[in-house]
Design an enzyme around this catalytic site. Structure first.
Site, PDB file in Angstrom:
ATOM      1  N   SER A   1      50.258  34.707  31.062  1.00  0.00           N
ATOM      2  CA  SER A   1      49.657  35.654  31.995  1.00  0.00           C
ATOM      3  C   SER A   1      48.967  34.914  33.126  1.00  0.00           C
ATOM      4  O   SER A   1      48.527  33.773  32.969  1.00  0.00           O
ATOM      5  CB  SER A   1      48.622  36.521  31.274  1.00  0.00           C
ATOM      6  OG  SER A   1      47.454  35.751  30.982  1.00  0.00           O
ATOM      7  N   ASP A   2      48.879  35.574  34.291  1.00  0.00           N
ATOM      8  CA  ASP A   2      47.914  35.086  35.272  1.00  0.00           C
ATOM      9  C   ASP A   2      46.545  35.271  34.638  1.00  0.00           C
ATOM     10  O   ASP A   2      46.357  36.080  33.726  1.00  0.00           O
ATOM     11  CB  ASP A   2      48.032  35.855  36.581  1.00  0.00           C
ATOM     12  CG  ASP A   2      47.452  35.082  37.756  1.00  0.00           C
ATOM     13  OD1 ASP A   2      46.674  34.131  37.533  1.00  0.00           O
ATOM     14  OD2 ASP A   2      47.765  35.427  38.911  1.00  0.00           O
ATOM     15  N   TRP A   3      45.575  34.521  35.126  1.00  0.00           N
ATOM     16  CA  TRP A   3      44.273  34.470  34.483  1.00  0.00           C
ATOM     17  C   TRP A   3      43.567  35.823  34.632  1.00  0.00           C
ATOM     18  O   TRP A   3      43.131  36.191  35.712  1.00  0.00           O
ATOM     19  CB  TRP A   3      43.450  33.348  35.099  1.00  0.00           C
ATOM     20  CG  TRP A   3      43.576  32.017  34.407  1.00  0.00           C
ATOM     21  CD1 TRP A   3      42.537  31.207  34.050  1.00  0.00           C
ATOM     22  CD2 TRP A   3      44.763  31.321  33.981  1.00  0.00           C
ATOM     23  NE1 TRP A   3      43.006  30.059  33.432  1.00  0.00           N
ATOM     24  CE2 TRP A   3      44.368  30.107  33.371  1.00  0.00           C
ATOM     25  CE3 TRP A   3      46.126  31.615  34.041  1.00  0.00           C
ATOM     26  CZ2 TRP A   3      45.273  29.193  32.844  1.00  0.00           C
ATOM     27  CZ3 TRP A   3      47.036  30.709  33.508  1.00  0.00           C
ATOM     28  CH2 TRP A   3      46.605  29.522  32.920  1.00  0.00           C
ATOM     29  N   GLY A   4      43.515  36.562  33.536  1.00  0.00           N
ATOM     30  CA  GLY A   4      42.888  37.880  33.545  1.00  0.00           C
ATOM     31  C   GLY A   4      43.853  39.028  33.743  1.00  0.00           C
ATOM     32  O   GLY A   4      43.428  40.166  33.962  1.00  0.00           O
ATOM     33  N   ALA A   5      45.164  38.783  33.627  1.00  0.00           N
ATOM     34  CA  ALA A   5      46.152  39.833  33.875  1.00  0.00           C
ATOM     35  C   ALA A   5      46.376  40.762  32.689  1.00  0.00           C
ATOM     36  O   ALA A   5      46.924  41.848  32.854  1.00  0.00           O
ATOM     37  CB  ALA A   5      47.490  39.207  34.281  1.00  0.00           C
TER      38      ALA A   5
END
Length: 739
Positions: free
Chosen positions: A226-230
């Protein structure tokens, strides 16, 4: 290696496997100490390594800052990108980093996107070719790449939740091909999903994108992160095919996954599948052969300089460049003293050193410096007066213009394409002195230049040149090196000439990509809009001539083995060596779907000595002639005449040849809403339908009637009074001949 993947999967508890599919903190995967599984370390680094020393987006360790993707893309040189990738890998090894989070290959749908400096191009073929070269170079050092942000992450506004509504054809032709190229050509160790929604689902929870397309169609075998916090719902994202959630504090999502398995809501086999991919990545890291020699910072600085040479695009020049050896130069603009060489956000590098033009040019020419303006944008009459005085006392003005840091950063989009007013006002004052002006731009995406470019005798698009950009710029200005960059994005006359402009960044929570495939030069060419400088454009310090276009065809689209060889002879007609980027475009009109007038299908950068000629061969395959057919759910080549054009940019294509391809007609699957015209185009289905007519009845429609009703769904039309066919007749034929 201290563990076997199959053994860990077999011996690992549900809790341990659940921990493997989430991160441990901000930059590490989770290991399994009991089973001797170590952690994998990641770091930002699309154009330079960013190893944090403190909290998120805080201070980072020194590293070489190469030109960001906006500059590297203008090189049109995959070999250069490979060398930059190798250098990134060497620095990552020295820093103990296993995977570098980059490159970003999202398409520049609009020049307003605040993160465009991290992306390559408005064209997917160029973006995919260059990104693949960088990934290949990086992974050749034993360090993994993580291509991002998959997919349709083309704005920063509302990026965490915006629903990107885009046709599958536009996805397949514009927004996915760069990812497809990188995945199929290099198998990056990781692919990072984006924050946004895509036609409804969050990308992190989209099985069509993460599993069906990425793994099913493209045979991707690495880790999807994931993108960071997705991630919103870890269980749903795991089901969709997201292997690793980042960042993470153990005890949160891992507990949700374990509890879902225990409750029967999630199969352990699915957790094992993603855990195995993370374990395979860990094995790959441990088994990689790396060069553990100390980083040669001087050599990497020199490579950054060479990369900046090829990033610079000479847009205009009346002969004032190269600067005369004894020229007295008024160097104007705060950017000459306070260089803008990269963008802001998660890719910001703590450069090992930073060159300044006020130093590098002064070492080559007689220079008088005047800042001219404040970076804050506040007017300062005294600074303007000093700059005018310097111009009046000099032979030439080198004027450094650009965008301030705050205008281009992760998390924010621009609202216009204009330079700050104080800079434009300064240019007006300097132009009135009559001293020739060389304008240099420092910016991470296109700015409007049409309303002031005529006040300049030369214009250099320097983009963001990395830490050695000012050194490279001095090389170019004095003529030691040729500016060999070519635009990887169009510079429009006005923002609103771009088809995407009325739909960017959309409304709260939703953005509609209504322009479809007509992005960048594709849309500008289709609407016949004037441009300030076209896609692919760039001058040098010499001149080139194109001739002898030859097109050779082998195979056929029907056989799946169509190959077209395009040969072009290029001659350096000037008095000094130089580079040329040979570009080949393909167009197909008319077609059954709207297609751009031309699309880049091949390119090659060549260097020629004065008077030298070279024949350049560029291969095309069936994909170069295809479009994505939503009706057939695949790439399609239609019969018709294709135009193959070659030249130095998208609007200067002196060589052209038509090519006719004959392809068996494709049957369009019929359905309940198919029109009368669509039914008539299917000979078998239409004949079967007519066989159901009562004896003596006819369903022939006069041309004038057909012109009115041909676009109506047949199933609805037959419900009108006095129709010899019924909806039941249509349904019966559909059962046999429908899609």
């Amino acid at each position: 290696m201290g563990f076997d993947v199959d053994d860990v999967i077999t011996q690992g508890t549900t809790d341990e496997l659940a921990r493997l599919v989430v991160g441990d903190g901000t930059w590490h995967t989770s290991g399994v100490p009991r089973l001797k599984v170590p952690r994998v370390r990641m770091a930002d680094g699309p154009h330079g390594l960013r190893v944090e020393l403190g909290g998120s987006l805080g201070e980072s360790a020194p590293a070489t800052c190469f030109p960001p993707a906006v500059g590297l893309a203008s090189s049109w040189n995959p070999a250069l990108l490979r060398r930059v990738g190798e250098a990134l890998g060497r620095e990552a090894t020295a820093a103990g980093v296993d995977v570098v989070l980059g490159p970003g290959v999202n398409i520049k749908r609009s020049p307003l996107c605040g993160r465009n400096f991290e992306y390559f191009s408005e064209d997917p073929l160029l973006a995919g070719a260059l990104a693949s070269a960088l990934v290949y170079g990086l992974q050749s050092t034993g360090v993994g790449a993580c291509v991002k942000h998959f997919a349709a992450n083309n704005q920063e506004t509302d990026r965490m939740r915006v629903d990107v509504q885009v046709s599958e054809r536009a996805l397949r032709e514009i927004y996915l091909p760069a990812f497809e190229k990188v995945v199929t050509a290099t198998q990056p160790w990781m692919v990072m999903c984006s924050y946004n929604r895509l036609n409804g689902p969050l990308v992190s929870e989209d099985p069509w994108l993460l599993t069906d397309v990425l793994r099913g169609e493209w045979d991707y075998t690495g880790v999807v992160v994931s993108d960071w916090g997705a991630v919103v719902n870890r269980v749903e994202s795991l089901i969709a095919g997201l292997d690793l959630e980042m960042p993470h504090v153990l005890g949160n999502s891992d507990r949700e996954v374990a509890e879902a398995v225990e409750a029967g809501q999630l199969s352990r086999e699915l957790v094992e599948l993603s855990a195995a991919r993370v374990l395979q990545l860990t094995h790959r890291v441990a088994d990689a052969v790396r060069d553990d020699q100390p980083v040669d910072e001087a050599a990497h600085h020199e490579l950054a300089r060479q990369a900046a040479h090829e990033s610079m695009v000479l847009l205009a020049n009346d002969g004032v460049l190269p600067l005369a050896p004894r020229a007295k130069v008024a160097l104007v603009g705060e950017f000459a003293r306070t260089p803008r060489f990269q963008g802001g956000g998660s890719s910001k590098v703590n450069a090992t050193r930073v060159e300044r033009l006020v130093d590098t040019l002064a070492a080559r020419r007689q220079v008088r410096f005047a800042p001219g303006f404040l970076l804050s944008g506040e007017p300062d009459d005294a600074l303007v007066e000093d700059a005018v005085a310097a111009a009046e006392a000099s032979d030439v003005v080198v004027l450094c213009l650009g965008l301030p840091d705050a205008d281009e950063t992760e998390g924010l989009d621009r609202t216009h394409l204009r330079l700050p007013e104080v800079q434009r006002a300064l240019l007006v004052e300097l132009a009135q002195t009559g001293t020739p002006i060389v304008a240099i731009l420092s910016n991470g995406a296109a700015v409007e230049v049409a309303d002031w470019a005529d006040d300049c005798n030369a214009l250099v698009e320097g983009w963001l040149g990395g830490q050695a950009g000012a050194l490279a710029l001095a090389d170019v200005l004095v003529g030691d090196v040729e500016p060999s960059g070519r635009l990887a994005e169009t510079i429009p006359v006005r923002l609103f000439d771009l088809p995407s402009s009325l739909m960017f960044p959309g409304e709260p929570g939703r953005v509609v990509y209504g322009e479809g495939v007509f992005v960048g030069y594709r849309g500008l060419d289709a609407t016949d809009r004037p441009v300030a400088f076209p896609f692919g454009f760039g001058l040098g310090y010499t001149t080139m001539r194109y001739d002898d276009l030859a097109v050779k065809v082998t195979g056929t689209p029907a056989s799946g083995a169509l190959r077209v060889s395009v040969q072009v002879r290029v001659t350096n007609t000037g008095e000094r060596a130089g580079c040329e980027v040979v570009q080949v475009y393909v167009g197909n009109a008319p077609a059954s779907v709207p297609r751009p007038p031309r699309e880049l299908r091949a390119f090659s950068k060549v260097r020629l000595e004065p008077g030298e000629s070279r024949t350049v061969t560029l291969p095309l395959d069936a994909r170069a002639f295809s479009f994505w057919s939503e009706a057939h759910d695949r790439w399609v080549v239609e019969s018709g005449v294709f135009t193959i054009e070659a030249g130095p940019n998208s609007r200067d294509l002196p060589l052209s040849q038509e090519l006719r391809l004959d392809v068996p007609a494709l049957r369009v699957p019929l359905h309940a809403e198919s029109t009368i015209d669509e039914w008539r185009s299917d000979d078998q289905a239409w004949a079967a339908l007519l066989e159901r007519l009562p004896e003596g009845a006819s369903f022939e429609l006069p041309p004038e009637v057909l012109a009115v009703v041909g676009g109506q769904p047949l199933r609805r039309f037959v419900k009108f009074p006095d129709m010899p066919l019924s909806a039941a007749d249509v349904d019966a034929v559909l059962a046999a001949y429908g899609g």
